[in-house]
Design a protein around this motif. Structure first.
Motif, short mmCIF file in Angstrom:
data_model
loop_
_atom_site.label_atom_id
_atom_site.label_comp_id
_atom_site.label_asym_id
_atom_site.label_seq_id
_atom_site.Cartn_x
_atom_site.Cartn_y
_atom_site.Cartn_z
N THR A 55 -14.50 40.17 -24.90
CA THR A 55 -15.62 40.24 -23.92
C THR A 55 -16.59 38.98 -24.26
OG1 THR A 55 -14.53 42.25 -23.07
CG2 THR A 55 -16.74 41.59 -22.41
N PRO A 56 -17.09 39.37 -25.36
CA PRO A 56 -18.23 38.63 -25.84
C PRO A 56 -18.05 37.08 -25.53
CG PRO A 56 -17.90 40.20 -27.32
CD PRO A 56 -16.74 40.19 -26.51
N ILE A 57 -16.79 36.60 -25.47
CA ILE A 57 -16.67 35.16 -25.22
C ILE A 57 -16.21 35.14 -23.64
CG2 ILE A 57 -15.07 33.21 -25.55
CD1 ILE A 57 -14.61 34.37 -28.59
N ASN A 58 -15.28 36.00 -23.23
CA ASN A 58 -14.98 35.73 -21.75
C ASN A 58 -15.87 35.82 -20.68
OD1 ASN A 58 -12.34 35.61 -22.95
ND2 ASN A 58 -11.86 37.84 -22.68
N GLN A 59 -16.85 36.87 -20.86
CA GLN A 59 -17.78 37.12 -19.81
C GLN A 59 -19.12 35.89 -19.89
OE1 GLN A 59 -19.48 41.14 -19.54
NE2 GLN A 59 -21.45 40.37 -18.92
N PRO A 60 -19.52 35.49 -21.05
CA PRO A 60 -20.23 34.26 -20.75
C PRO A 60 -19.55 32.98 -20.23
CG PRO A 60 -20.11 34.76 -23.16
CD PRO A 60 -19.51 35.86 -22.32
N ALA A 62 -17.11 32.99 -17.88
CA ALA A 62 -16.96 33.33 -16.61
C ALA A 62 -18.24 33.03 -16.00
CB ALA A 62 -16.16 34.66 -16.37
N GLU A 63 -19.27 33.44 -16.49
CA GLU A 63 -20.59 33.34 -15.93
C GLU A 63 -21.06 31.83 -15.73
OE1 GLU A 63 -22.96 35.53 -18.44
OE2 GLU A 63 -22.62 37.53 -17.51
N THR A 64 -20.57 30.76 -16.51
CA THR A 64 -20.67 29.44 -16.16
C THR A 64 -19.89 28.84 -15.28
OG1 THR A 64 -19.35 28.99 -17.92
CG2 THR A 64 -21.42 29.27 -18.57
N GLY A 65 -18.90 29.62 -14.39
CA GLY A 65 -18.06 29.20 -13.45
C GLY A 65 -16.82 29.03 -13.77
N VAL A 66 -15.96 29.93 -14.57
CA VAL A 66 -14.77 29.55 -14.93
C VAL A 66 -13.92 31.06 -14.68
CG1 VAL A 66 -12.96 29.22 -16.83
CG2 VAL A 66 -15.11 28.21 -16.75
N VAL A 67 -13.05 30.94 -13.96
CA VAL A 67 -12.20 32.25 -13.83
C VAL A 67 -11.43 32.64 -15.15
CG1 VAL A 67 -10.27 33.38 -12.54
CG2 VAL A 67 -11.99 31.97 -11.31
N VAL A 68 -11.63 33.80 -15.71
CA VAL A 68 -10.95 34.13 -17.18
C VAL A 68 -10.06 35.44 -16.70
CG1 VAL A 68 -11.30 34.68 -19.41
CG2 VAL A 68 -13.19 33.37 -18.29
N MET A 69 -8.93 34.98 -17.09
CA MET A 69 -7.82 35.86 -17.23
C MET A 69 -7.37 36.48 -18.77
SD MET A 69 -3.87 35.60 -15.60
CE MET A 69 -2.68 36.89 -15.70
N ALA A 70 -8.00 37.49 -19.04
CA ALA A 70 -7.79 38.05 -20.51
C ALA A 70 -6.50 38.97 -20.36
CB ALA A 70 -8.98 38.77 -20.96
N ILE A 71 -5.55 38.81 -21.24
CA ILE A 71 -4.43 39.25 -20.92
C ILE A 71 -4.15 40.60 -21.96
CG2 ILE A 71 -3.37 37.74 -19.45
CD1 ILE A 71 -1.67 36.80 -22.03
N GLY A 251 -16.92 37.99 -32.84
CA GLY A 251 -16.89 39.31 -32.58
C GLY A 251 -17.53 40.40 -33.57
N LYS A 252 -18.01 39.88 -34.79
CA LYS A 252 -18.60 40.54 -35.86
C LYS A 252 -19.95 40.91 -35.40
CE LYS A 252 -15.95 39.11 -39.53
NZ LYS A 252 -14.98 40.50 -39.78
N ASP A 253 -20.64 39.97 -34.62
CA ASP A 253 -21.90 39.91 -34.28
C ASP A 253 -22.42 39.05 -33.16
OD1 ASP A 253 -24.71 40.55 -33.69
OD2 ASP A 253 -25.41 40.09 -35.58
N PRO A 254 -21.85 39.36 -31.78
CA PRO A 254 -21.98 38.31 -30.68
C PRO A 254 -23.37 37.86 -30.56
CG PRO A 254 -20.48 40.10 -30.04
CD PRO A 254 -21.14 40.37 -31.40
N GLN A 255 -24.22 38.46 -30.92
CA GLN A 255 -25.65 37.97 -30.75
C GLN A 255 -26.37 37.38 -31.58
OE1 GLN A 255 -27.04 38.55 -27.55
NE2 GLN A 255 -25.14 39.35 -27.10
N ALA A 256 -25.47 37.05 -32.81
CA ALA A 256 -26.03 36.51 -34.07
C ALA A 256 -26.16 34.84 -33.45
CB ALA A 256 -25.14 36.37 -35.20
N GLU A 257 -27.08 34.25 -34.16
CA GLU A 257 -27.32 32.75 -33.75
C GLU A 257 -25.91 31.96 -34.00
OE1 GLU A 257 -28.00 28.51 -34.32
OE2 GLU A 257 -27.52 29.69 -35.99
N ILE A 258 -25.19 32.20 -35.07
CA ILE A 258 -24.07 31.47 -35.24
C ILE A 258 -23.11 31.76 -34.27
CG2 ILE A 258 -22.91 33.29 -36.88
CD1 ILE A 258 -21.98 31.03 -38.56
N ALA A 259 -22.90 33.02 -34.01
CA ALA A 259 -21.86 33.36 -32.67
C ALA A 259 -22.28 32.50 -31.44
CB ALA A 259 -21.71 34.89 -32.48
N ARG A 260 -23.74 32.79 -31.13
CA ARG A 260 -23.95 31.95 -29.83
C ARG A 260 -23.53 30.59 -29.87
NH1 ARG A 260 -28.70 35.07 -30.87
NH2 ARG A 260 -30.08 33.10 -30.99
#
Length: 275
Positions: A55-60, A62-71, A251-260
């Motif tokens: 979700t920390p990858i899929n949601q952002p 999608a918010e930029t204009g991509v339909v994401v289907m996480a299965i 996934g370990k820390d989605p808000q960390a600068e490296i993850a962003r």
């Protein structure tokens, strides 16, 4: 990519193999569209996790204009390889067949995967017409070819990883390999690295590979070796190393600068492939 969209998020059933429903979480931008589409394949050593993992990858994305289907897809103990590849192949076809009602541009569909999901995304992209992978019937005409594939820390050579974790005594990963793969020969047959090394005639869509240099789940050579082999085989691959980063660092820390920064690379790559 400055524009941001509100999302419609829903769970849908995309398959029912053996009478058991397989669900996908759809993230759909609230906008005119049609939008690019991505089928996302979670990691978990082929044996764990679910459609919510990334979700920390899929949601952002999608918010930029991509339909994401996480299965969700079949895993041990329900089924071994190649059952999950049949599910992934079907998910790509399902998204294309339902493109009009979901606001997807069927010509701009790709795959995204992390860890074992990165392995499976690459394998599905390479072999969209493999009869083992196309075994699910689907009403409507579409194939599982994709225009691009983004991988985070993929297990690009399952047999080499199996030998590594056997040698270093990682019983958890040895058990996961044994649960998913019928045998070592299947790991060899289903290894993107070895497929290219054998010179098999496979698809090679543009690819992104993200990995941390402190990834002891893969070892130091698997990712750069695959990047080199993919390019040598005629594929276009963007290789991005993150110094000191471990396996699954987003996934370990989605808000960390490296993850962003890593998430931003994924977003940029998808949009660059779908302009």
């Amino acid at each position: 990519m400055a524009e941001r969209y509100g999302l419609i998020v829903e769970d849908v059933e995309y398959a029912r193999p053996g009478g058991v429903p397989l669900l996908a979480r759809l993230y759909r931008p609230q906008g005119k569209g049609p939008f690019p589409g991505v089928v996302e394949v979670h990691g978990g050593a082929w044996t764990g996790n679910d459609r919510f993992t990334n979700t920390p990858i899929n949601q952002p994305l999608a918010e930029t204009g991509v339909v994401v289907m996480a299965i969700d897809f079949r895993m041990p103990p329900v089924a071994q390889y190649p059952a999950s590849l049949a599910d992934i192949n079907l998910a790509v076809r399902w998204l294309k067949v339902n493109a009009a009602r979901l606001g997807v541009d069927a010509a701009k569909v790709g795959l995204l995967g992390t860890s074992s999901g990165g392995h499976q995304a690459m394998l599905a992209a390479m072999r969209p017409h493999d009869p083992r992978y196309t075994s699910h019937a689907l009403e409507g005409r579409a194939d599982a070819s994709v225009g691009y594939v983004a991988m985070c820390w993929p297990v690009a050579d399952p047999l080499a990883r199996y030998e590594m974790v056997q040698a270093n005594g990682n019983e958890r990963l040895v058990a996961a390999h044994d649960a998913y793969w019928p045998d070592a020969a299947a790991m060899d047959e289903g290894s993107p690295q070895r497929i290219l090394g054998r010179g098999e005639d496979v698809a090679r869509p543009p690819a992104l590979l993200i990995v941390g240099t402190a990834d002891d789940n893969l070892g130091p050579t698997m990712a750069p070796r695959f990047a080199e082999t993919y390019r040598a085989a005629g594929g276009e691959l963007q290789y991005e190393e993150f110094p000191g980063a471990p396996h699954a660092f987003i996934g370990k820390d989605p808000q960390a600068e490296i993850a962003r920064r890593a998430i931003a690379l994924i977003l940029d790559f998808v949009h660059a492939q779908t302009r």
